[in-house]
Design a protein around this motif. Structure first.
Motif, PDB file in Angstrom:
ATOM      1  N   UNK A   1       4.136  -4.512  -2.133  1.00 64.73           N
ATOM      2  CA  UNK A   1       2.850  -4.857  -2.744  1.00 64.73           C
ATOM      3  C   UNK A   1       1.875  -5.268  -1.639  1.00 64.73           C
ATOM      4  N   UNK A   2       0.793  -4.518  -1.506  1.00 61.96           N
ATOM      5  CA  UNK A   2      -0.242  -4.823  -0.521  1.00 61.96           C
ATOM      6  C   UNK A   2      -1.383  -5.520  -1.242  1.00 61.96           C
ATOM      7  N   UNK A   3      -1.567  -6.787  -0.954  1.00 66.29           N
ATOM      8  CA  UNK A   3      -2.598  -7.594  -1.624  1.00 66.29           C
ATOM      9  C   UNK A   3      -3.803  -7.715  -0.697  1.00 66.29           C
TER      10      UNK A   3
ATOM     11  N   UNK B   1       3.613   4.722  -5.915  1.00 63.94           N
ATOM     12  CA  UNK B   1       4.400   3.750  -5.165  1.00 63.94           C
ATOM     13  C   UNK B   1       4.553   4.120  -3.701  1.00 63.94           C
ATOM     14  N   UNK B   2       4.219   5.351  -3.307  1.00 65.48           N
ATOM     15  CA  UNK B   2       4.452   5.811  -1.938  1.00 65.48           C
ATOM     16  C   UNK B   2       3.648   4.980  -0.947  1.00 65.48           C
ATOM     17  N   UNK B   3       4.362   4.377   0.023  1.00 63.37           N
ATOM     18  CA  UNK B   3       3.686   3.629   1.077  1.00 63.37           C
ATOM     19  C   UNK B   3       3.173   2.273   0.662  1.00 63.37           C
ATOM     20  N   UNK B   4       3.509   1.812  -0.548  1.00 66.16           N
ATOM     21  CA  UNK B   4       3.043   0.501  -0.987  1.00 66.16           C
ATOM     22  C   UNK B   4       1.917   0.608  -1.998  1.00 66.16           C
ATOM     23  N   UNK B   5       1.828  -0.369  -2.870  1.00 74.36           N
ATOM     24  CA  UNK B   5       0.821  -0.400  -3.926  1.00 74.36           C
ATOM     25  C   UNK B   5      -0.234  -1.435  -3.565  1.00 74.36           C
ATOM     26  N   UNK B   6      -1.510  -1.064  -3.686  1.00 75.63           N
ATOM     27  CA  UNK B   6      -2.593  -1.969  -3.320  1.00 75.63           C
ATOM     28  C   UNK B   6      -3.178  -2.634  -4.552  1.00 75.63           C
ATOM     29  N   UNK B   7      -3.243  -3.957  -4.513  1.00 74.94           N
ATOM     30  CA  UNK B   7      -3.851  -4.757  -5.576  1.00 74.94           C
ATOM     31  C   UNK B   7      -4.743  -5.805  -4.911  1.00 74.94           C
ATOM     32  N   UNK B   8      -5.438  -6.606  -5.748  1.00 75.03           N
ATOM     33  CA  UNK B   8      -6.392  -7.577  -5.210  1.00 75.03           C
ATOM     34  C   UNK B   8      -6.110  -8.971  -5.764  1.00 75.03           C
ATOM     35  N   UNK B   9      -6.285  -9.955  -4.897  1.00 71.61           N
ATOM     36  CA  UNK B   9      -6.129 -11.346  -5.312  1.00 71.61           C
ATOM     37  C   UNK B   9      -7.091 -11.661  -6.462  1.00 71.61           C
ATOM     38  N   UNK B  10      -6.580 -12.331  -7.491  1.00 72.06           N
ATOM     39  CA  UNK B  10      -7.409 -12.729  -8.618  1.00 72.06           C
ATOM     40  C   UNK B  10      -7.562 -11.691  -9.703  1.00 72.06           C
TER      41      UNK B  10
END
Length: 408
Positions: A384-386, A286-295
């Motif tokens: 959440x970084x998308x 969770x540190x600094x934001x979590x990266x995920x992808x659209x779709x």
């Protein structure tokens, strides 16, 4: 692109917030490297990712415009290319000579005159005195410093510094040119000449990484754009589409939605009868934001606390963009599923089979509700970084999953 001039593959760079941590962790990392142990993947106390999981390529004669807000990691990326920093994760590959215009005035000697600085800088570029004599008039004319050429550089304004540095750096073709906001201090006429010079260098095969907050400048010179937000690459691709993502990410396009009631009043944080202790994406820090992808599917892990047994509750997560516009909400009540919460807490799993959020940075808030009232609420449970996968393009506020088949 068969042979890129610049290649970034999953590159990450982390820094420390204090000198004490920098010295301690630097010694630990050097020791691990000495004994050929793998670098640590997780963040330690007082560490943060300045860049994380950055991937892109740039070919010969191509200009990549790097955009994003202050502190997004744009200058750090250029310093990685220039060799000022080493990546903590991933791989960087480059071909050819590099010339950088990152820090204004650092290449000039303030006690020497403009003429003397030209000879010194040209010598560093590999020109002898005869070759420098031949190009001197062109450098001076481009910079427009005929009247101040023999004055000490310390008497130059920031604009004059920039003009002289840019003129020297671009007098000869180079393989890679790094430009970081140097043109911002120049007048309009000089900026136009610089853009024309950059176009000429591109035609001669120079690869340019160009950082600027000027949309007009980026649109003129960039073939593709890379959008950075808090060290994450939100988008990479065509300039028009990436600027649209930029505006969507900062909420610029959404401000007119507030009067329409899409931004409800944000409740104050309170623990209440039942509240979310921690929210995480399965398999990620969770540190600094979590990266995920659209779709892509996303699994949330929820840790909760309840002061008393709750027989019927709903789990609600809200997704707010950077302009504090509520973009989407998920509610466990949608399919009629009610939750029974145990006293002293427990863990829940919330699965999203298709993430509809377009690229951007979102604040995840929420809690438990019962009979239309909040049992507890957390206003910032997760950042959440998308991002988007290369080759994909999403527009609007959300992406809607659809299946298409032949009609019978």
């Amino acid at each position: 692109m068969s042979h890129p001039v610049i290649l970034f593959e999953g590159v990450g760079k982390k820094f420390r917030r204090s000198l004490k941590a920098d010295l301690l962790y630097g010694f630990q990392d050097a020791s691990r490297s000495l004994f050929r142990r793998k670098p640590l993947e997780h963040l330690r106390s007082d560490e943060f990712w300045a860049l994380r999981d950055i991937s892109f390529t740039a070919g010969a004669g191509e200009c990549i415009g790097i955009i994003g807000p202050n502190g997004a990691g744009k200058s750090t990326l250029l310093k990685l290319v220039n060799g000022d920093y080493r990546p903590d994760r991933g791989r960087i590959a480059m071909r050819g000579r590099i010339k950088s215009l990152i820090r204004l005035g650092t290449g000039l000697q303030p006690m020497l005159t403009g003429r003397e600085n030209i000879y010194i800088q040209c010598a560093q570029l590999g020109l002898d005195k005869r070759a420098t004599d031949a190009t001197l008039d062109e450098i001076v004319a481009f910079a427009g410093l005929e009247k101040t050429l023999d004055a000490p550089v310390r008497h130059y304004s920031d604009g004059m510094y920039a003009r002289l540095e840019f003129s020297i750096a671009t007098c000869l073709p180079t393989d890679i040119l790094l430009v970081d906001e140097v043109l911002a201090v120049g007048d309009i006429a000089f900026q136009i000449r610089c853009l024309e010079r950059l176009d000429s260098l591109k035609c001669n095969g120079t690869t340019v990484l160009f950082v600027s907050h000027s949309e007009m400048t980026i649109r003129h010179v960039a073939d593709h754009c890379l959008l950075l937000f808090d060290g994450e690459a939100l988008a990479f691709g065509e300039t028009d589409k990436v600027f649209l993502k930029y505006y969507q990410s900062i909420g610029y396009l959404d401000r007119q939605l507030k009067p329409l009631g899409t931004s409800p009043e944000i409740p104050a944080d309170f623990a209440g009868v039942a509240s979310i202790r921690a929210l995480a994406v399965k398999g990620q820090e969770n540190a600094g934001g979590v990266k995920v992808f659209t779709g892509q599917p996303v699994d949330f892990e929820v840790s909760y606390f309840a002061s008393v047994p709750v027989d019927s509750a709903g789990l609600v997560l809200q997704f707010w963009n950077q302009a504090d516009i509520l973009i989407a909400t998920t509610h466990s009540d949608t399919d009629g599923h009610r939750l029974s919460l145990k006293p002293d807490g427990g863990r829940l799993r919330l699965a999203l089979p298709f993430l509809s959020l377009i690229p951007g940075i979102y604040r995840v808030a929420g809690g438990f509700v019962s009979a239309g009232d909040w049992l507890g609420y957390g206003g910032h449970l997760l950042t959440l970084v998308v991002a988007q996968k290369q080759g994909q393009a999403y527009e609007g506020l959300i992406s809607i999953e659809a299946k298409v088949s032949n009609a019978e």
